[in-house]
Design an enzyme around this catalytic site. Structure first.
Site, PDB file in Angstrom:
ATOM      1  N   ASP A 128      -5.350   9.563 -15.075  1.00 11.88           N
ATOM      2  CA  ASP A 128      -5.497   8.242 -14.469  1.00 11.88           C
ATOM      3  C   ASP A 128      -6.943   7.774 -14.471  1.00 11.88           C
ATOM      4  OD1 ASP A 128      -2.863   7.139 -12.851  1.00 11.88           O
ATOM      5  OD2 ASP A 128      -2.807   9.282 -13.241  1.00 11.88           O
TER       6      ASP A 128
ATOM      7  N   ALA B 111      -1.015   5.031 -15.726  1.00 14.98           N
ATOM      8  CA  ALA B 111      -2.244   4.239 -15.854  1.00 14.98           C
ATOM      9  C   ALA B 111      -2.197   3.187 -16.965  1.00 14.98           C
ATOM     10  CB  ALA B 111      -3.442   5.177 -16.041  1.00 14.98           C
TER      11      ALA B 111
ATOM     12  N   LYS C  36      -2.089  13.119 -11.540  1.00 16.67           N
ATOM     13  CA  LYS C  36      -1.111  13.292 -10.465  1.00 16.67           C
ATOM     14  C   LYS C  36      -1.363  14.583  -9.692  1.00 16.67           C
ATOM     15  CE  LYS C  36       1.296  10.900  -9.563  1.00 16.67           C
ATOM     16  NZ  LYS C  36       1.037   9.859  -8.527  1.00 16.67           N
TER      17      LYS C  36
ATOM     18  N   GLN D 104       8.468  12.593 -10.511  1.00 20.67           N
ATOM     19  CA  GLN D 104       8.392  11.920 -11.812  1.00 20.67           C
ATOM     20  C   GLN D 104       8.794  12.831 -12.962  1.00 20.67           C
ATOM     21  OE1 GLN D 104       5.965  11.853  -9.459  1.00 20.67           O
ATOM     22  NE2 GLN D 104       4.722   9.997  -9.562  1.00 20.67           N
TER      23      GLN D 104
ATOM     24  N   ARG E 172       4.643   2.498 -13.147  1.00 14.04           N
ATOM     25  CA  ARG E 172       3.582   3.452 -12.829  1.00 14.04           C
ATOM     26  C   ARG E 172       3.102   4.076 -14.132  1.00 14.04           C
ATOM     27  NH1 ARG E 172       5.841   6.866 -15.425  1.00 14.04           N
ATOM     28  NH2 ARG E 172       4.395   8.414 -14.631  1.00 14.04           N
TER      29      ARG E 172
END
Length: 343
Positions: A234, A50, A245, A193, A48
Site C-alpha cells: 500500500d 491501493a 495489510k 480478504q 479496496r
C-alpha cells in the site's frame, strides 16, 4: 469512452464498483453518481487495494466536476480532492492519483471540454494500471520456479487493481509462461480478504489454491511446503520499508527465519519518495466491529477493548526484492529505488 473490468465499470456519467464486502457469495455492483458516493465506497471498502483505490478516486474527481454548481470552481475541486483524500490514509496511490488529476485540472481549467479532459485522464490511468500490472507479472514470473508453492497475503489481485493484479499478477504470469504453480492464501483476519477474495479470484481462473488460517504459515514454512512469499503493498518508503495489510510483517519474519524468499509486488506509483522510512508511514486504525464481529455475528465479549490497525510495516531487511513494472529492485534498496525513480 468507457471502461469495464471485473472490479469497476465507467459509463461516462457514473462508476459501478464490485462490492467486495459481499464476495464470494454475492456478485453485486454499487453505482456511484457523485464524488461523495465514491468517497463512501472507498472508506467502506466496497473497493479496496491501493491501485484500485487510486483509479476509483480519479473517477471520483471527474464526478466531482459534474457535482459543481456555483461559486469558485477551483475552491470546489480542492474540496472534492480533500473529500476523496481523507478516506484511507495509508495507501499512497490514492494521493498519487488525486495529485495527477488536480494537475490536469489546473492545466485545463479554462477549457470548455474540461470534463472530457479529466475523464480521459482517469481512463488513461485505468488502462495504464492494467499494462503496469502485466509488466510486474512478467518481471516477477522470472523469479518463480516451476512447481513452486506460493504463499500470498490479503488480496493483491485483479480485485485490488483495475485488472490482472500485482502479487497475483506474478502468479498469473508464471502460469501463463507454462509453470506449474500452487497457491496458499492465508485468510487474512479480520476482513478475510484472502479467504473471500483471493481464493474466489484464483478459483475463477482455475489456479490451484488452498485457504489456510493466518497462524498456519510458520509451521507450513518449517515443513518445507512453501517456496516463496509474494505480497502486494500500500505504500513503500524510499528505503524499501513496506506498508501492507496487517500480518505481512509476521510473514516476513517467518520467511526470513526459514530462508524463504519474500517478494513485494507493486507499481512504482506505490513508492512514496517523500517518506524516508516505514516509521513515517501513517497506519489506519479501523472500527472495532471488524474484529469483534465476523459475518455480522459477534465473536467477542461485549465491551472488550480492541486494536485494529489495518496495516503494518515490514522493514527492508526482511524483503528479498521489490517487483515493479520497471524491473526488480534488490538491496541496497534506497540506492536502487532512487535509480528507478530517477531521483
Amino acid at each position: 469512452m468507457k471502461l469495464k473490468t471485473k472490479t469497476m465499470e465507467w459509463s461516462g456519467d457514473s462508476l459501478k464498483l464490485l462490492d467486495q464486502r459481499k464476495l464470494p457469495f454475492i456478485e453485486e455492483y454499487v453505482e456511484c453518481k457523485t464524488h461523495e458516493e465514491v468517497a463512501h465506497a472507498i472508506k467502506e471498502m466496497i473497493v479496496r487495494g491501493a491501485p484500485a483505490i487510486g483509479v476509483t478516486a480519479a473517477f471520483g474527481y471527474v464526478l466531482g466536476l459534474r457535482d459543481y454548481k456555483t461559486g469558485s470552481l477551483t475552491d470546489w475541486m480542492k474540496q472534492v480532492k480533500e473529500t476523496l483524500a481523507r478516506t484511507r490514509p495509508t495507501a499512497v496511490n490514492l494521493f498519487w492519483a488525486l495529485n495527477r488529476m488536480e494537475k490536469v485540472f489546473f492545466e485545463n481549467v479554462d477549457r470548455e471540454n474540461l470534463f472530457e479532459i479529466l475523464e480521459n485522464e482517469a481512463l488513461k490511468m485505468a488502462y495504464e494500471d492494467i499494462e503496469v500490472n502485466k509488466a510486474i507479472g512478467k518481471n516477477g514470473a522470472q523469479l518463480i520456479k516451476d512447481g513452486s508453492t506460493i504463499l500470498t497475503h490479503c488480496n493483491a489481485g485483479a480485485l485490488a487493481t483495475v485488472d490482472y493484479g500485482t502479487a497475483l499478477g506474478v502468479i498469473r504470469a508464471a502460469m501463463e509462461s507454462g509453470k506449474r504453480i500452487r497457491v496458499f492464501a492465508d485468510e487474512t483476519r479480520p476482513y478475510l480478504q484472502g479467504a473471500r477474495l483471493t481464493a474466489w479470484e484464483l478459483m475463477k481462473d482455475g489456479i490451484e489454491v488452498y485457504v489456510i488460517t493466518d497462524n498456519m504459515a510458520g509451521w507450513l514454512m518449517k515443513k518445507g511446503l512453501i517456496d516463496a512469499v509474494v505480497v502486494g503493498a500500500d505504500r513503500i518508503a524510499l528505503n524499501g520499508d513496506t506498508a501492507n495489510k496487517i500480518g505481512t510483517y509476521s510473514l516476513a519474519v517467518l520467511a526470513k527465519r526459514n530462508n524463504i524468499p519474500f517478494y513485494v509486488a507493486a507499481p512504482v506509483s506505490t513508492i512514496d519518495p517523500t517518506i524516508k522510512s516505514g516509521e513515517e508511514i501513517p497506519i489506519e486504525e479501523r472500527r472495532p466491529e471488524e474484529v469483534t464481529h465476523c459475518g455480522g455475528n459477534r465473536i467477542a465479549p461485549e465491551g472488550v477493548k480492541v486494536l485494529n490497525p489495518a496495516f503494518d510495516v515490514t522493514e527492508n531487511t526482511l524483503i528479498t526484492a521489490i517487483i515493479t513494472e520497471k524491473g526488480v529492485i534488490r538491496p541496497p534498496f534506497e540506492e536502487n529505488i532512487k535509480k528507478i525513480l530517477g531521483v
